[in-house]
Design a protein around this motif. Structure first.
Motif, PDB file in Angstrom:
ATOM      1  N   GLU A  86      70.330  36.198  35.410  1.00  0.00           N
ATOM      2  CA  GLU A  86      69.522  35.161  34.759  1.00  0.00           C
ATOM      3  C   GLU A  86      68.027  35.447  34.831  1.00  0.00           C
ATOM      4  OE1 GLU A  86      71.085  31.671  36.840  1.00  0.00           O
ATOM      5  OE2 GLU A  86      71.379  30.751  34.878  1.00  0.00           O
ATOM      6  N   ILE A  87      67.602  36.086  35.916  1.00  0.00           N
ATOM      7  CA  ILE A  87      66.171  36.388  36.043  1.00  0.00           C
ATOM      8  C   ILE A  87      65.761  37.297  34.887  1.00  0.00           C
ATOM      9  CG2 ILE A  87      64.394  37.469  37.498  1.00  0.00           C
ATOM     10  CD1 ILE A  87      66.143  36.540  39.937  1.00  0.00           C
ATOM     11  N   LYS A  88      66.606  38.274  34.584  1.00  0.00           N
ATOM     12  CA  LYS A  88      66.322  39.168  33.465  1.00  0.00           C
ATOM     13  C   LYS A  88      66.483  38.442  32.128  1.00  0.00           C
ATOM     14  CE  LYS A  88      67.398  43.815  31.909  1.00  0.00           C
ATOM     15  NZ  LYS A  88      68.034  45.048  32.362  1.00  0.00           N
ATOM     16  N   SER A  89      67.529  37.657  32.040  1.00  0.00           N
ATOM     17  CA  SER A  89      67.804  36.912  30.809  1.00  0.00           C
ATOM     18  C   SER A  89      66.650  35.941  30.498  1.00  0.00           C
ATOM     19  CB  SER A  89      69.132  36.176  30.997  1.00  0.00           C
ATOM     20  OG  SER A  89      69.416  35.349  29.935  1.00  0.00           O
ATOM     21  N   ALA A  90      66.059  35.365  31.551  1.00  0.00           N
ATOM     22  CA  ALA A  90      64.924  34.451  31.369  1.00  0.00           C
ATOM     23  C   ALA A  90      63.738  35.196  30.761  1.00  0.00           C
ATOM     24  CB  ALA A  90      64.527  33.836  32.715  1.00  0.00           C
ATOM     25  N   ILE A  91      63.468  36.371  31.278  1.00  0.00           N
ATOM     26  CA  ILE A  91      62.336  37.160  30.757  1.00  0.00           C
ATOM     27  C   ILE A  91      62.617  37.543  29.297  1.00  0.00           C
ATOM     28  CG2 ILE A  91      61.096  39.358  30.980  1.00  0.00           C
ATOM     29  CD1 ILE A  91      60.268  37.590  33.196  1.00  0.00           C
ATOM     30  N   LYS A  92      63.857  37.900  29.012  1.00  0.00           N
ATOM     31  CA  LYS A  92      64.236  38.225  27.629  1.00  0.00           C
ATOM     32  C   LYS A  92      64.073  36.994  26.723  1.00  0.00           C
ATOM     33  CE  LYS A  92      65.766  42.532  27.518  1.00  0.00           C
ATOM     34  NZ  LYS A  92      65.233  43.487  26.516  1.00  0.00           N
ATOM     35  N   GLY A  93      64.432  35.830  27.272  1.00  0.00           N
ATOM     36  CA  GLY A  93      64.269  34.588  26.515  1.00  0.00           C
ATOM     37  C   GLY A  93      62.801  34.313  26.209  1.00  0.00           C
ATOM     38  N   LEU A  94      61.937  34.603  27.170  1.00  0.00           N
ATOM     39  CA  LEU A  94      60.496  34.412  26.952  1.00  0.00           C
ATOM     40  C   LEU A  94      59.960  35.441  25.955  1.00  0.00           C
ATOM     41  CD1 LEU A  94      59.362  33.690  30.632  1.00  0.00           C
ATOM     42  CD2 LEU A  94      59.532  32.038  28.745  1.00  0.00           C
ATOM     43  N   GLU A  95      60.559  36.599  25.959  1.00  0.00           N
ATOM     44  CA  GLU A  95      60.170  37.631  24.980  1.00  0.00           C
ATOM     45  C   GLU A  95      60.500  37.144  23.568  1.00  0.00           C
ATOM     46  OE1 GLU A  95      62.646  41.171  24.835  1.00  0.00           O
ATOM     47  OE2 GLU A  95      60.894  42.423  24.441  1.00  0.00           O
ATOM     48  N   LYS A  96      61.694  36.590  23.434  1.00  0.00           N
ATOM     49  CA  LYS A  96      62.137  36.139  22.110  1.00  0.00           C
ATOM     50  C   LYS A  96      61.299  34.952  21.622  1.00  0.00           C
ATOM     51  CE  LYS A  96      66.173  34.740  19.516  1.00  0.00           C
ATOM     52  NZ  LYS A  96      67.276  33.796  19.608  1.00  0.00           N
ATOM     53  N   GLU A  97      61.081  33.991  22.508  1.00  0.00           N
ATOM     54  CA  GLU A  97      60.421  32.738  22.112  1.00  0.00           C
ATOM     55  C   GLU A  97      58.896  32.865  22.035  1.00  0.00           C
ATOM     56  OE1 GLU A  97      62.225  29.715  21.901  1.00  0.00           O
ATOM     57  OE2 GLU A  97      60.542  28.312  21.678  1.00  0.00           O
ATOM     58  N   PHE A  98      58.318  33.607  22.991  1.00  0.00           N
ATOM     59  CA  PHE A  98      56.846  33.639  23.091  1.00  0.00           C
ATOM     60  C   PHE A  98      56.262  35.046  22.949  1.00  0.00           C
ATOM     61  CE2 PHE A  98      58.119  29.867  25.621  1.00  0.00           C
ATOM     62  CZ  PHE A  98      57.390  28.892  24.963  1.00  0.00           C
ATOM     63  N   ARG A  99      57.111  35.998  22.677  1.00  0.00           N
ATOM     64  CA  ARG A  99      56.689  37.401  22.511  1.00  0.00           C
ATOM     65  C   ARG A  99      55.938  37.952  23.713  1.00  0.00           C
ATOM     66  NH1 ARG A  99      54.153  36.939  17.084  1.00  0.00           N
ATOM     67  NH2 ARG A  99      55.681  35.859  15.802  1.00  0.00           N
ATOM     68  N   VAL A 100      56.378  37.605  24.923  1.00  0.00           N
ATOM     69  CA  VAL A 100      55.822  38.294  26.085  1.00  0.00           C
ATOM     70  C   VAL A 100      56.307  39.743  26.017  1.00  0.00           C
ATOM     71  CG1 VAL A 100      55.895  36.163  27.469  1.00  0.00           C
ATOM     72  CG2 VAL A 100      57.702  37.876  27.762  1.00  0.00           C
ATOM     73  N   GLY A 101      55.556  40.651  26.634  1.00  0.00           N
ATOM     74  CA  GLY A 101      55.901  42.072  26.557  1.00  0.00           C
ATOM     75  C   GLY A 101      56.821  42.494  27.693  1.00  0.00           C
ATOM     76  N   TYR A 102      58.121  42.579  27.389  1.00  0.00           N
ATOM     77  CA  TYR A 102      59.095  43.044  28.392  1.00  0.00           C
ATOM     78  C   TYR A 102      58.867  44.531  28.655  1.00  0.00           C
ATOM     79  CZ  TYR A 102      63.670  44.383  30.296  1.00  0.00           C
ATOM     80  OH  TYR A 102      64.679  44.889  31.083  1.00  0.00           O
ATOM     81  N   PHE A 103      58.920  44.934  29.910  1.00  0.00           N
ATOM     82  CA  PHE A 103      58.869  46.375  30.215  1.00  0.00           C
ATOM     83  C   PHE A 103      59.755  46.695  31.404  1.00  0.00           C
ATOM     84  CE2 PHE A 103      56.260  46.485  34.096  1.00  0.00           C
ATOM     85  CZ  PHE A 103      55.611  45.254  34.048  1.00  0.00           C
ATOM     86  N   GLU A 104      60.102  47.969  31.516  1.00  0.00           N
ATOM     87  CA  GLU A 104      60.893  48.422  32.659  1.00  0.00           C
ATOM     88  C   GLU A 104      60.095  49.459  33.431  1.00  0.00           C
ATOM     89  OE1 GLU A 104      64.702  49.615  31.037  1.00  0.00           O
ATOM     90  OE2 GLU A 104      65.324  47.504  30.851  1.00  0.00           O
ATOM     91  N   THR A 105      60.369  49.564  34.710  1.00  0.00           N
ATOM     92  CA  THR A 105      59.633  50.512  35.552  1.00  0.00           C
ATOM     93  C   THR A 105      60.520  51.745  35.793  1.00  0.00           C
ATOM     94  OG1 THR A 105      60.397  49.384  37.527  1.00  0.00           O
ATOM     95  CG2 THR A 105      58.284  48.684  36.648  1.00  0.00           C
ATOM     96  N   PRO A 106      59.918  52.884  36.113  1.00  0.00           N
ATOM     97  CA  PRO A 106      60.673  54.147  36.044  1.00  0.00           C
ATOM     98  C   PRO A 106      61.642  54.445  37.190  1.00  0.00           C
ATOM     99  CG  PRO A 106      58.368  54.573  36.557  1.00  0.00           C
ATOM    100  CD  PRO A 106      58.469  53.115  36.260  1.00  0.00           C
TER     101      PRO A 106
END
Ligand SMILES: *[C@@H]1O[C@H](CO)[C@@H](O)[C@H](O)[C@H]1NC(C)=O
Ligand SMILES: *[C@@H]1O[C@H](CO)[C@@H](O)[C@H](O)[C@H]1NC(C)=O
Ligand SMILES: *[C@@H]1O[C@H](CO)[C@@H](O)[C@H](O)[C@H]1NC(C)=O
Ligand SMILES: [Zn+2]
Length: 445
Positions: A86-106
Motif C-alpha cells: 500500500e505504501i507504494k500503491s499510495a505513491i502511485k495513486g498520488l502520481e496518477k491524481e497529482f502528477r508527483v514524480g515517482y522514482f526508484e533508487t538503484p
C-alpha cells in the motif's frame, strides 16, 4: 555511565530511550526469536493497530487523503497501518491524481526489493528544484512513520488543488502556507527499509534492522540485519572515533544496533546517499522515528561547540576521545564536535519550532534537544548530508533532524506498535512536524 546512574534512580519512568529500550542498548531483545515466531508474540500485541490486508488505493488507482484536510471526526478511520504494498500503491495513486514524480533508487535490498520515492511540488522540472528530503520507515517496527508521511503529502497536494488550508489539532495553516511548503520542493522516501518492514509486518516480531544476513551467526536469528541508522558515514567506525566504552553503535551482529561492515555498506543507506546526490539543492532532511516524544538534531555523536574548529571529526588527535557526555576532563575526554555557529542556530531554532508546533497540536509536550544529550550515536542519518558537505565543499549543506513521535505502548509486547488512538494522535503531530520543517526551511533558506 550516565545511563546506569539514571536507571538506578528511575527504573520504570523511562522504559524507552529514542527508538531503543534500555535493555536493547545493552544487547537484549524484546522478543526472543530463538524460540520461533509464534502466536504468543502476536497475542502479546493484541490491541495494537493492525497491519492492513488488501490495498485501499487499488494498485495506484486511488489517491490517499490525509487528516489535515478533513474533519477531526475521521481520525478513528485511520485504523490500520499501511502494508508495504500500500505504501507504494499510495505513491502511485498520488502520481496518477497529482502528477508527483515517482522514482526508484538503484540499489536493490537483500530480498530484491526496489526502493522508491516521489518528487513533490517544487519549482521547475529538473531535480534542482527540490530542497527538502523526508524519509521514514528506516526502523521497521516503528509503525506509523510511512503512514504519517504519505498522508501529510496527500494533505498538502489536496489543499493546494482546492486552494484551502490545513488543520492538525490545535494548529492551522493557510492556503498560502500550503503553497510555501510545496514550493520548497519535497523529495520523499517513505519506506527506507522495505525488507525489515515487510518482515516485521508479517511476523509481529518487533524487528528493527534490515534483513541482510551477511554477518549473521548460524543459530541466532537476531544476528540477521544491520541497524541502518548506524550505517551512515559520520564517524561510522565508532571504535576509532569515540572513547572506549561509548556504545554509539555495536560491532556485534546479534544486537539491535549492529553497524554493518562499513559506512554505507547496505543498499538502503546507499539509496539515501544516492538520493542526496541526485538532488543537488537539498538543504533540509528529516527522519521520522518512534516513540520517545522528542525532536532531535546533530551532531549525533557528541555535544556541539562553535568555538574551536580544530575539534572536529577529521582531526585524528581527538580519536578515542569523542562521545563522552558530559565530558570528563580529568580522563582526557574534553571534546565537543565543532559546528558553525550559524548552522547551530538554524538547527536549534528549527528543531524548537518543530517541537513547539507538535506540542501545540495535541498538548503532548515535545522537547527539542541535541541527540547526544539522549545518548551518543554514530553513523546516523541526520548528520550524513551535513558531513558530506564538510568533506566536499561543492555540495550543499543539509540540515538534519530526527523526530521521535508518540509514546511507548505499555500494553503491547512490542511497545513500538501504537493503538489506533495513539496512531491518530501521532499522525496529527507529524503533520505539524512536517509543516513546521517546510515553513522554517522556506523562511531560513
Ligand atoms: C553479542 O551479543 C549477544 C546478544 O546480546 C550476546 O549474547 C553475545 O555474547 C555477544 N557476543 C560478543 C562476542 O560479545
Ligand atoms: C535476488 O535476485 C537474485 C538474482 O535474480 C537471486 O540470485 C537471489 O537469490 C535473489 N535473492 C532473494 C533473497 O530472493
Ligand atoms: C576501526 O578503526 C580501528 C582503529 O583505527 C581499526 O583497527 C579497525 O580496523 C576499524 N574497523 C573497521 C571495520 O574498519
Ligand atoms: Zn528509530
Amino acid at each position: 555511565m550516565k545511563t546506569a546512574f539514571l536507571s538506578f534512580l528511575i527504573p520504570l519512568l523511562v522504559p524507552v530511550q529514542a527508538c531503543l529500550t534500555r535493555d536493547e542498548i545493552r544487547g537484549g531483545h524484546i522478543v526472543d526469536l530463538t524460540k520461533g515466531i509464534n502466536r504468543r508474540q502476536t497475542d502479546g500485541n493484541v490491541g495494537t493497530i493492525p497491519v492492513a490486508t488488501g490495498d485501499r488505493f487499488q494498485n495506484g488507482d486511488k489517491a490517499p487523503r490525509g487528516i489535515g484536510s478533513q474533519a477531526a471526526t475521521v481520525l478513528g478511520t485511520f485504523n490500520s497501518v499501511l502494508n508495504t504494498n500500500e505504501i507504494k500503491s499510495a505513491i502511485k495513486g498520488l502520481e496518477k491524481e497529482f502528477r508527483v514524480g515517482y522514482f526508484e533508487t538503484p540499489y536493490k535490498t537483500f530480498e530484491n526489493r526496489t526502493m522508491f520515492g516521489a518528487k513533490v511540488g517544487g519549482t521547475g522540472k529538473s531535480n534542482n528544484g527540490y530542497r527538502v528530503l523526508l524519509e521514514t520507515g528506516i526502523h521497521a517496527r516503528e509503525r506509523g512513520g510511512p503512514d504519517h508521511l504519505i498522508y501529510f503529502i496527500s494533505d498538502l497536494l489536496w489543499a493546494n488543488r482546492e486552494k484551502k488550508g490545513l488543520n492538525y489539532g490545535g494548529v492551522s495553516y493557510t492556503y498560502k502556507d500550503v503553497q510555501t511548503a510545496l514550493g520548497m520542493g519535497i523529495v520523499v522516501l517513505p519506506l527506507v527499509n522495505p525488507d525489515g518492514v515487510a518482515f516485521d509486518q508479517t511476523t509481529n516480531s518487533c524487528w528493527r534492522k534490515n534483513r541482510n544476513p551477511a554477518s549473521a551467526i548460524s543459530g541466532d536469528p537476531h544476528s540477521i540485519g544491520i541497524d541502518l541508522n548506524r550505517n551512515f558515514a559520520p564517524v561510522w567506525n565508532f571504535t576509532k572515533y569515540l572513547a572506549p566504552g561509548i556504545e554509539a553503535a555495536s560491532t556485534n551482529a546479534s544486537t539491535e544496533t549492529f553497524y554493518g561492515t562499513g559506512p554505507l555498506s547496505e543498499p538502503e543507506t546507499k539509496n539515501v546517499d544516492w538520493t542526496m546526490d541526485r538532488f543537488p539543492n537539498l538543504g533540509w532532511f528529516m527522519d521520522q522515528h518512534s516513540p520517545a516524544t522528542l525532536v532531535l538534531y546533530g551532531w549525533c555523536h557528541d555535544s556541539n561547540q562553535a568555538r574551536d574548529p580544530t575539534q572536529n571529526f577529521g582531526n585524528m588527535a581527538y580519536d578515542g576521545k569523542r562521545g563522552v557526555v558530559p565530558d570528563e576532563p580529568s580522563k582526557g575526554t574534553a571534546y565537543k564536535e565543532y559546528l558553525d555557529q550559524k548552522d547551530w542556530d538554524i538547527l536549534s531554532l528549527t528543531a524548537a519550532r518543530i517541537a513547539g508546533g507538535m506540542s501545540d497540536s495535541t498538548g503532548r509536550f515535545y522537547p527539542a534537544l541535541q541527540a547526544p544529550h539522549l545518548y551518543p550515536s554514530s553513523g546516523c542519518s541526520a548528520d550524513h548530508g551535513y558531513m558530506k558537505a564538510m568533506l566536499d565543499p561543492s555540495k550543499k549543506k543539509i540540515y538534519g533532524f530526527g523526530v521521535e513521535f508518540g509514546e511507548w505502548n505499555e500494553d503491547a509486547e512490542c511497545g513500538f506498535y501504537p493503538t489506533v488512538e495513539a496512531h491518530g494522535k501521532n499522525m496529527v503531530e507529524n503533520g505539524v512536524a512536517y509543516m513546521e520543517l517546510l515553513l522554517n526551511a522556506a523562511r531560513l533558506s
